[in-house]
Design an enzyme around this catalytic site. Structure first.
Site, mmCIF file in Angstrom:
data_model
loop_
_atom_site.group_PDB
_atom_site.id
_atom_site.type_symbol
_atom_site.label_atom_id
_atom_site.label_comp_id
_atom_site.label_asym_id
_atom_site.label_seq_id
_atom_site.Cartn_x
_atom_site.Cartn_y
_atom_site.Cartn_z
ATOM 1 N N GLY A 112 0.823 -1.201 0.000
ATOM 2 C CA GLY A 112 0.000 0.000 0.000
ATOM 3 C C GLY A 112 0.861 1.255 0.000
ATOM 4 C CB CYS A 113 0.159 4.697 -1.126
ATOM 5 S SG CYS A 113 -1.533 4.885 -0.499
ATOM 6 C CE1 TYR A 114 -1.445 8.263 4.100
ATOM 7 C CE2 TYR A 114 -3.364 6.857 3.788
ATOM 8 C CZ TYR A 114 -2.810 8.115 3.906
ATOM 9 O OH TYR A 114 -3.618 9.238 3.822
ATOM 10 C CB CYS A 158 5.349 6.696 2.671
ATOM 11 S SG CYS A 158 6.214 8.265 2.884
#
Length: 346
Positions: free
Chosen positions: A149-151, A154
């Site tokens: 996932g994106c979160y 990061c």
């Protein structure tokens, strides 16, 4: 020439996959899948593709596509990939799933957080968590990739070196994350209307965001012990980008040089992770349109905490770019093939 199919090609991640892959000489997109736009020209949905793509959108026929493609990107909502994948398909084609269907190894945790029954739990253990900086060798041998996932991408890249080296208390991690509105997808929602988002910033899914168990699972694996995090995402009025500011208590007194050496230990040879110079802070505008992740940290001796910061483009490193990075590894190509775009500015 790799033959590529994209199921879910008309979402933001699917559109970004097309944009990045169309710039390559070694790939051919043979299937633009879209449940909502079957029979419509792809360039009529994404006008930036005008005169680049003449193809029409096709239905999500993964059985037919598996006979033609070398790799299929599943840029679809949770549950669809798991409902379509089977041993026959995986014996013919590699799958890179951009949904959460195979990211979490505990099927009970997945079903608890995503509120759906997993349709093919037999493939969960086999699926490789596609964060190349951590699982590069496993990605190379995989036939099913769970694109992170994106979160989590990061957050994990910002925190990983210190978790791995035992420098932070894994039960004190607080992650404050902010995302552009593309992270919510392309579907029509009142909360994403211009008048709702513009000149506004808000927290959402407080204490209940579905990326929480994914982040916890990966950080726990890195640290070799259970991690319990507090994760709060925020929606900000911009198109792209994720900014993470994470906090944790230190397990011992450390200097800037010691912490910098830890980050360099893990990232100095990583093409896509840039550890910034002292006093530079990650900013979304300096990774926009690229597959780079910028990270840095600040020690707060007064509270015995460390602040870990990261920025990515949620549609590229947080989705499509990372998926292509995984594809490159799966087919024995240099990892940065087709992904050398310098961030756009302004």
């Amino acid at each position: 020439m790799m033959k590529v199919g994209i199921i879910g090609s008309t979402g933001y991640a699917g559109g970004e996959l097309a944009r990045l892959l169309l710039q390559r000489e070694d790939t051919e997109i043979i299937w633009y899948g879209s449940k909502s736009y079957v029979g419509q020209k792809y360039a009529s949905i994404y006008q930036n593709m005008f005169q680049f793509v003449e193809a029409e959108c096709k239905e999500d026929n993964i059985e037919e596509l598996a006979e033609q493609a070398d790799v299929i990107f599943m840029a679809t909502p949770q549950g669809l990939c798991a409902s379509l994948v089977n041993e026959n398909i995986l014996s013919k084609v590699k799958i890179i799933d951009l949904s959460a269907d195979f990211r979490i190894k505990d099927v009970g945790v997945y079903e608890q957080w995503y509120k759906i029954k997993h349709a093919s739990p037999q493939f969960i253990e086999e699926a490789v968590y596609g964060l190349p900086e951590i699982n590069r060798e496993a990605v190379k041998k995989a036939r099913l990739i769970a694109n992170p996932g994106c979160y989590p991408t990061c957050s994990f890249l910002s925190i990983y070196p210190l978790a791995k080296e035992g420098l932070i208390d894994m039960n004190t991690i607080i992650i404050d994350a902010k995302s552009g509105t593309s992270g919510a997808g392309r579907g029509a929602k009142v909360d994403n209307l211009y008048c709702e988002v513009n000149e506004n910033m808000k927290a959402y899914a407080v204490g209940s965001h579905r990326h929480t168990p994914e982040i916890e699972e990966q950080l726990s694996k890195a640290a070799g012990k259970a991690a319990a995090i507090s994760f709060t995402p925020h929606l900000v009025p911009m198109n792209r980008g994720i900014l993470v500011t994470a906090y944790a208590s230190l397990t011992k007194t450390v200097s800037y040089e010691e912490v910098k050496a830890v980050y360099d230990k893990y990232y100095s040879k990583e093409y896509f992770v840039r550890v910034l110079d002292k006093d530079m802070v990650p900013q979304t505008r300096f990774v926009e349109g690229s597959n780079f992740a910028d990270v840095n940290f600040k020690i707060d001796p007064r509270t015995n905490r460390i602040i870990m910061m990261g920025a990515i483009d949620n549609v590229v490193k947080g989705a499509a770019g990372q998926a292509i990075q995984n594809m490159n590894l799966m087919f024995g190509l240099p990892e940065n093939t087709g992904l050398k775009q310098i961030p756009m500015f302004p």
